[in-house]
Design a protein around this motif. Structure first.
Motif, PDB file in Angstrom:
ATOM      1  N   PHE A  16     -23.997  -0.413  -9.889  1.00 56.88           N
ATOM      2  CA  PHE A  16     -24.813   0.311 -10.988  1.00 56.88           C
ATOM      3  C   PHE A  16     -25.907   1.149 -10.449  1.00 56.88           C
ATOM      4  CE2 PHE A  16     -26.666   0.423 -15.072  1.00 56.88           C
ATOM      5  CZ  PHE A  16     -28.146   0.435 -14.777  1.00 56.88           C
ATOM      6  N   THR A  17     -26.166   2.249 -10.903  1.00 61.54           N
ATOM      7  CA  THR A  17     -27.247   3.190 -10.532  1.00 61.54           C
ATOM      8  C   THR A  17     -28.386   3.253 -11.799  1.00 61.54           C
ATOM      9  OG1 THR A  17     -25.881   4.352  -9.295  1.00 61.54           O
ATOM     10  CG2 THR A  17     -27.931   5.376  -9.883  1.00 61.54           C
ATOM     11  N   PHE A  18     -29.606   2.781 -11.530  1.00 60.39           N
ATOM     12  CA  PHE A  18     -30.663   2.986 -12.346  1.00 60.39           C
ATOM     13  C   PHE A  18     -30.935   4.391 -12.550  1.00 60.39           C
ATOM     14  CE2 PHE A  18     -30.944  -1.405 -10.964  1.00 60.39           C
ATOM     15  CZ  PHE A  18     -31.242  -2.278 -12.040  1.00 60.39           C
ATOM     16  N   SER A  19     -31.411   4.399 -13.772  1.00 59.85           N
ATOM     17  CA  SER A  19     -32.205   5.945 -14.031  1.00 59.85           C
ATOM     18  C   SER A  19     -33.342   6.217 -13.087  1.00 59.85           C
ATOM     19  CB  SER A  19     -32.991   6.102 -15.359  1.00 59.85           C
ATOM     20  OG  SER A  19     -33.676   5.201 -15.520  1.00 59.85           O
ATOM     21  N   GLU A  20     -33.738   7.433 -13.001  1.00 62.84           N
ATOM     22  CA  GLU A  20     -34.833   7.806 -11.961  1.00 62.84           C
ATOM     23  C   GLU A  20     -36.206   6.950 -12.365  1.00 62.84           C
ATOM     24  OE1 GLU A  20     -37.056  11.804 -10.005  1.00 62.84           O
ATOM     25  OE2 GLU A  20     -35.221  11.957 -11.349  1.00 62.84           O
ATOM     26  N   GLU A  21     -36.386   7.030 -13.730  1.00 63.51           N
ATOM     27  CA  GLU A  21     -37.615   6.207 -14.170  1.00 63.51           C
ATOM     28  C   GLU A  21     -37.561   4.933 -13.723  1.00 63.51           C
ATOM     29  OE1 GLU A  21     -39.968   5.376 -18.300  1.00 63.51           O
ATOM     30  OE2 GLU A  21     -38.143   6.593 -18.459  1.00 63.51           O
ATOM     31  N   GLU A  22     -36.382   4.170 -13.918  1.00 61.67           N
ATOM     32  CA  GLU A  22     -36.450   2.721 -13.670  1.00 61.67           C
ATOM     33  C   GLU A  22     -36.202   2.413 -11.911  1.00 61.67           C
ATOM     34  OE1 GLU A  22     -33.135   0.849 -15.885  1.00 61.67           O
ATOM     35  OE2 GLU A  22     -34.626  -0.180 -16.893  1.00 61.67           O
ATOM     36  N   SER A  23     -35.777   3.337 -11.428  1.00 64.63           N
ATOM     37  CA  SER A  23     -35.722   3.427  -9.945  1.00 64.63           C
ATOM     38  C   SER A  23     -37.038   3.539  -9.391  1.00 64.63           C
ATOM     39  CB  SER A  23     -34.655   4.537  -9.292  1.00 64.63           C
ATOM     40  OG  SER A  23     -33.402   4.273  -9.716  1.00 64.63           O
ATOM     41  N   LYS A  24     -37.835   4.303  -9.867  1.00 74.07           N
ATOM     42  CA  LYS A  24     -39.201   4.432  -9.405  1.00 74.07           C
ATOM     43  C   LYS A  24     -39.962   3.240  -9.651  1.00 74.07           C
ATOM     44  CE  LYS A  24     -43.283   7.597  -9.860  1.00 74.07           C
ATOM     45  NZ  LYS A  24     -43.707   8.756 -10.477  1.00 74.07           N
ATOM     46  N   HIS A  25     -39.911   2.654 -10.850  1.00 79.19           N
ATOM     47  CA  HIS A  25     -40.521   1.419 -11.376  1.00 79.19           C
ATOM     48  C   HIS A  25     -40.127   0.202 -10.270  1.00 79.19           C
ATOM     49  CE1 HIS A  25     -42.748  -1.375 -13.756  1.00 79.19           C
ATOM     50  NE2 HIS A  25     -41.641  -2.149 -13.851  1.00 79.19           N
ATOM     51  N   ILE A  26     -38.741   0.048 -10.163  1.00 80.55           N
ATOM     52  CA  ILE A  26     -38.470  -1.123  -9.597  1.00 80.55           C
ATOM     53  C   ILE A  26     -39.018  -0.958  -8.003  1.00 80.55           C
ATOM     54  CG2 ILE A  26     -36.333  -1.946  -8.543  1.00 80.55           C
ATOM     55  CD1 ILE A  26     -34.959  -1.111 -11.131  1.00 80.55           C
ATOM     56  N   ILE A  27     -38.748   0.236  -7.266  1.00 80.30           N
ATOM     57  CA  ILE A  27     -39.041   0.441  -5.673  1.00 80.30           C
ATOM     58  C   ILE A  27     -40.602   0.557  -5.486  1.00 80.30           C
ATOM     59  CG2 ILE A  27     -38.557   1.654  -3.844  1.00 80.30           C
ATOM     60  CD1 ILE A  27     -36.053   0.042  -5.032  1.00 80.30           C
ATOM     61  N   ARG A  28     -41.335   1.415  -6.427  1.00 79.30           N
ATOM     62  CA  ARG A  28     -42.615   1.791  -5.955  1.00 79.30           C
ATOM     63  C   ARG A  28     -43.716   0.809  -6.766  1.00 79.30           C
ATOM     64  NH1 ARG A  28     -42.754   8.286  -5.855  1.00 79.30           N
ATOM     65  NH2 ARG A  28     -41.534   8.696  -3.896  1.00 79.30           N
ATOM     66  N   VAL A  29     -43.249   0.395  -7.881  1.00 81.60           N
ATOM     67  CA  VAL A  29     -44.256  -0.487  -8.909  1.00 81.60           C
ATOM     68  C   VAL A  29     -43.980  -1.851  -8.451  1.00 81.60           C
ATOM     69  CG1 VAL A  29     -45.161  -1.164 -10.658  1.00 81.60           C
ATOM     70  CG2 VAL A  29     -44.503   1.034 -10.627  1.00 81.60           C
ATOM     71  N   LEU A  30     -42.714  -2.276  -8.578  1.00 80.66           N
ATOM     72  CA  LEU A  30     -42.248  -3.647  -8.167  1.00 80.66           C
ATOM     73  C   LEU A  30     -42.259  -4.167  -6.856  1.00 80.66           C
ATOM     74  CD1 LEU A  30     -39.973  -4.314 -11.287  1.00 80.66           C
ATOM     75  CD2 LEU A  30     -42.156  -4.942 -11.075  1.00 80.66           C
ATOM     76  N   ARG A  31     -41.988  -2.999  -6.054  1.00 82.38           N
ATOM     77  CA  ARG A  31     -41.816  -3.150  -4.541  1.00 82.38           C
ATOM     78  C   ARG A  31     -40.674  -3.911  -4.145  1.00 82.38           C
ATOM     79  NH1 ARG A  31     -46.375  -1.062  -2.192  1.00 82.38           N
ATOM     80  NH2 ARG A  31     -48.169  -1.054  -3.451  1.00 82.38           N
ATOM     81  N   LYS A  32     -39.563  -3.704  -4.860  1.00 77.61           N
ATOM     82  CA  LYS A  32     -38.347  -4.393  -4.640  1.00 77.61           C
ATOM     83  C   LYS A  32     -37.626  -3.742  -3.468  1.00 77.61           C
ATOM     84  CE  LYS A  32     -38.415  -7.282  -7.788  1.00 77.61           C
ATOM     85  NZ  LYS A  32     -38.647  -8.701  -7.833  1.00 77.61           N
ATOM     86  N   LYS A  33     -36.800  -4.286  -2.617  1.00 75.23           N
ATOM     87  CA  LYS A  33     -36.178  -4.025  -1.309  1.00 75.23           C
ATOM     88  C   LYS A  33     -34.775  -4.063  -1.525  1.00 75.23           C
ATOM     89  CE  LYS A  33     -40.346  -4.910   1.062  1.00 75.23           C
ATOM     90  NZ  LYS A  33     -40.735  -3.135   1.136  1.00 75.23           N
ATOM     91  N   GLU A  34     -33.867  -3.605  -0.569  1.00 72.35           N
ATOM     92  CA  GLU A  34     -32.482  -4.027  -0.519  1.00 72.35           C
ATOM     93  C   GLU A  34     -32.236  -5.545  -0.296  1.00 72.35           C
ATOM     94  OE1 GLU A  34     -30.644  -1.402   2.464  1.00 72.35           O
ATOM     95  OE2 GLU A  34     -31.166   0.366   1.732  1.00 72.35           O
ATOM     96  N   GLY A  35     -31.288  -5.918  -1.148  1.00 79.40           N
ATOM     97  CA  GLY A  35     -30.941  -7.374  -1.046  1.00 79.40           C
ATOM     98  C   GLY A  35     -31.863  -8.203  -2.112  1.00 79.40           C
ATOM     99  N   ASN A  36     -32.862  -7.535  -2.550  1.00 80.98           N
ATOM    100  CA  ASN A  36     -33.295  -8.320  -3.849  1.00 80.98           C
ATOM    101  C   ASN A  36     -32.423  -8.431  -5.031  1.00 80.98           C
ATOM    102  OD1 ASN A  36     -36.877  -7.045  -3.401  1.00 80.98           O
ATOM    103  ND2 ASN A  36     -35.741  -8.654  -2.294  1.00 80.98           N
ATOM    104  N   ILE A  37     -32.706  -9.539  -5.768  1.00 77.08           N
ATOM    105  CA  ILE A  37     -31.883  -9.543  -6.888  1.00 77.08           C
ATOM    106  C   ILE A  37     -32.769  -9.309  -8.304  1.00 77.08           C
ATOM    107  CG2 ILE A  37     -30.609 -11.569  -8.162  1.00 77.08           C
ATOM    108  CD1 ILE A  37     -29.635 -11.187  -5.669  1.00 77.08           C
ATOM    109  N   LEU A  38     -32.073  -8.516  -9.154  1.00 83.52           N
ATOM    110  CA  LEU A  38     -32.276  -8.022 -10.281  1.00 83.52           C
ATOM    111  C   LEU A  38     -31.376  -8.654 -11.595  1.00 83.52           C
ATOM    112  CD1 LEU A  38     -33.132  -4.289  -9.471  1.00 83.52           C
ATOM    113  CD2 LEU A  38     -34.549  -6.244  -9.498  1.00 83.52           C
ATOM    114  N   THR A  39     -31.930  -8.890 -12.570  1.00 88.71           N
ATOM    115  CA  THR A  39     -31.170  -9.065 -13.836  1.00 88.71           C
ATOM    116  C   THR A  39     -31.254  -8.020 -14.817  1.00 88.71           C
ATOM    117  OG1 THR A  39     -31.827 -11.338 -13.377  1.00 88.71           O
ATOM    118  CG2 THR A  39     -30.773 -11.126 -15.503  1.00 88.71           C
TER     119      THR A  39
END
Length: 235
Positions: A16-39
């Motif tokens: 699955f690939t997140f939209s650019e808007e959600e990708s930015k929120h996940i990585i820059r705002v939530l600071r998620k990294k490779e290996g982290n679990i998302l629901t």
């Protein structure tokens, strides 16, 4: 748990690939990294867990690990509500009704309606956000705005009610409604339904109901109706 929404995933989805808007929120705002679990949910009852494989703020990708299919509700709560003059109050209603567990919402244009235009995309985003915040897997259906007359021309199954303010004989919704049955309730604008609209509703098999002794604002009446039906069905 934080819930994400994408209507395109299903049980056959592997990556699955997140939209650019959600990708930015996940990585820059939530600071998620490779290996982290998302629901994630698709808003149709599917709940999946996924693991981030590429932590890119422009294109975050994940692999699906598990999926669960939730059972839909056995009953359907549908409110047809006249949008309020104050847009914020209508958005508040959408948010709270979604949290409570409404299934379908139709904005209706009545004779006394003060707001005749709504932003469909904006309202849908409010509902999506409320669904995610309340950790639900079913996204309420939000229909395009429609005239009151055209709405009544459509086929409506189940229990049909109209909540109006005229001094006529009415039974409290909590006593009139039968639990676990599909139900549609009409909620009028701040100036209430006109006498003609009330008569037309009766002619289309909508029964009058009371939402209590106090005179309520449109959005408050809609929340009371939604809450009453939800408690009847699940309380």
């Amino acid at each position: 748990m934080q819930l994400f929404y994408n209507p395109n995933i299903d049980r056959s989805t592997e990556n699955f690939t997140f939209s650019e808007e959600e990708s930015k929120h996940i990585i820059r705002v939530l600071r998620k990294k490779e290996g982290n679990i998302l629901t994630i949910t698709n808003g149709k009852g599917l709940l999946v867990t996924s693991k981030i494989t590429i932590a890119n703020p422009k294109k975050c990708t994940a692999v699906i690990l598990t999926s669960i299919e939730k059972e839909p509700s056995t009953s359907w709560i549908h409110l047809a509500v006249a949008p309020t003059k104050n847009n914020d109050r209508f958005e508040w209603f959408l948010e709270k009704a979604t949290e409570i567990g409404i299934n379908e919402i139709t904005p209706i244009l009545c004779e006394n309606s003060e707001r005749k235009i709504i932003k469909q995309e904006r309202m849908e985003k409010v509902i999506q956000s409320a669904m995610k915040q309340s950790l639900q897997t079913f996204l309420p259906k939000f229909n395009p705005i429609i005239s009151y007359k055209d709405f009544l021309k459509k086929e409506h199954k189940g229990q049909l009610f109209i909540a109006h303010c005229e001094e006529t004989e009415k039974i409290d919704l909590s006593k009139k409604a039968v639990p676990n049955k599909n139900t549609t309730v009409l909620i009028g604008p701040e100036g209430d339904f006109s006498s003609t609209e009330i008569k037309t509703a009766f002619e289309n098999k909508f029964s009058p109901v009371s939402l209590g002794e106090n005179r309520l604002r449109t959005e408050t009446a809609a929340i009371v109706a939604c809450t009453t039906l939800s408690i009847l069905n699940h309380g």
